[in-house]
Design an enzyme around this catalytic site. Structure first.
Site, short mmCIF file in Angstrom:
data_model
loop_
_atom_site.label_atom_id
_atom_site.label_comp_id
_atom_site.label_asym_id
_atom_site.label_seq_id
_atom_site.Cartn_x
_atom_site.Cartn_y
_atom_site.Cartn_z
N GLU A 76 0.82 -1.21 0.00
CA GLU A 76 0.00 0.00 0.00
C GLU A 76 0.86 1.26 0.00
OE1 GLU A 76 -2.95 0.22 -0.72
OE2 GLU A 76 -3.58 -1.85 -0.52
N TYR A 159 -6.31 6.80 3.70
CA TYR A 159 -6.52 5.73 2.73
C TYR A 159 -5.78 4.45 3.13
CZ TYR A 159 -5.53 2.48 -0.86
OH TYR A 159 -5.37 1.30 -1.50
N ASP A 177 -9.99 5.60 -2.44
CA ASP A 177 -8.79 6.02 -3.18
C ASP A 177 -9.22 6.68 -4.49
OD1 ASP A 177 -9.67 3.87 -4.69
OD2 ASP A 177 -7.65 3.46 -5.40
#
Length: 341
Positions: A76, A159, A177
């Site tokens: 991520e 996020y 996102d």
DNA sequence: AATTCGGGGGC
DNA sequence: GCCCCAGAATT
């Protein structure tokens, strides 16, 4: 991606789709959450996207059954503003080399920055190592599974915290996102693209769409992101392959152009400090030994700008200054050997 | 709310 | 050449 581009035609035989004549109230993204989207419509959107995902999900390594929460977190962070195809090789090498937070915490920043290679925004690499250190020192080496503690880690914003909860732990969170923002802007708002900045109302609207159950919520998060990445793309959306084209407000409106187009300014690149910093970082990544200041000076024609950028890199902890070999020589520079903290 | 912060690939 | 990409931190 072994999957070819053959996408099954939308299941037009399913007649349970609610009539759409009750024209969607012209809800702005910040408009009332309840009532902006009929419950039946929301349900159709979710099931359409999730069912599509079951067949078309890419098998990315950070989605593999043997993934670890740490591996998910690493992916991520790498994916923050860097496309999947460029992250793939870096992630594989990275997780093989530093399989746990403790492994990364013990590494030399110079090695970390070289492994980061050209993913961009190298401060992310430093923050990821700080994150590893924080997990090692404050969480017993275990990635936290709740949003608040994740959010408190370096480099983890709204996020990423939500994404780790969903993708590493199968928990319920609001994953919003750039992909999900675009999917909702189109399907719900009928806009070509979401507004330049994310609004509170937009977040609330996304939250209202998240299914109640954790497993369903995590699946919706992955599915809506994937649809945005593969079908509902920014540039050339493939509406003919979209599972929810029949209910998409944007498509039904004839795919009107982006209203905010005039206000989107593309980031300048040529001649900016970011380009200069990138050039210096590339120079130092490739150098096994400290690079004399006289050599660094050759990396960019504008010497004042170059030196300002080098000073900035040193201040950011991305570059280390080494004492000059002689009184009349410039200092040398290298990637930092040991963490600053 | 606006800026800063990399780098590359598709069109 | 322009635009975008699984954003975060700072001001």
């Amino acid at each position: 991606m072994g999957e070819d581009s053959e996408v099954p035609a939308p299941d037009v035989t399913r007649t349970t789709r609610p009539r759409t004549d009750s024209r969607r109230p012209t809800a702005t993204a910040g408009g009332p959450v309840t009532g902006a989207l009929a419950a039946a419509q929301a349900s159709a959107l979710r099931s359409g996207v999730v069912d599509w995902f079951a067949e078309h999900a890419r098998d990315l390594p950070w989605r593999a059954p043997d993934r670890t929460p740490w591996g998910v977190l690493v992916s991520e962070v790498m994916l923050q503003q860097t496309p999947v195809v460029r992250v793939l090789p870096a992630w594989t090498a990275w997780t093989a080399r530093w399989p746990t937070p403790a492994d990364l915490a013990a590494a030399s920043p110079a090695d970390v920055l070289r492994a980061w290679d050209r993913l961009g925004y190298p401060r992310r690499a430093l923050r990821l190592q700080e994150c590893a250190r924080a997990i090692t020192e404050h969480h017993g080496g275990v990635v936290p599974d709740d949003e608040a503690r994740l959010r408190a880690l370096p480099g983890i914003g709204a996020y990423t915290a939500a994404a780790v909860v969903a993708f590493a732990f199968g928990g319920r969170s609001v994953v919003l996102d750039t992909n999900v923002r675009r999917v909702l802007a189109r399907t719900v708002d009928g806009a070509a693209l979401p507004a330049p900045s994310q609004s509170v109302g937009e977040t609330a609207r996304a939250a209202a769409l998240v299914p109640p159950g954790p497993a369903d919520a995590a699946r919706w998060a992955a599915a809506s992101m994937e649809l945005g990445a593969l079908v509902c793309t920014a540039r050339a959306p493939r509406c003919e392959a979209c599972p929810v084209a029949e209910l998409c407000a944007w498509r039904l409106a004839g795919r009107p152009p982006d209203e905010h187009a005039a206000r989107r300014r593309t980031q300048a690149w040529a001649g900016t400090d970011r380009q200069v910093r990138g050039r210096v970082m590339a120079l130092l990544r490739d150098a096994p030994l400290p690079v004399p200041g006289e050599v660094v000076d050759e990396a960019w024609p504008d010497r004042a700008q170059l030196r300002r950028c080098v000073a900035g890199l040193v201040a950011d902890g991305l570059v280390e200054e080494v004492a000059a070999p002689a009184d009349d020589a410039l200092p040398a520079y290298r990637l930092p050997l040991a963490p600053v903290g």
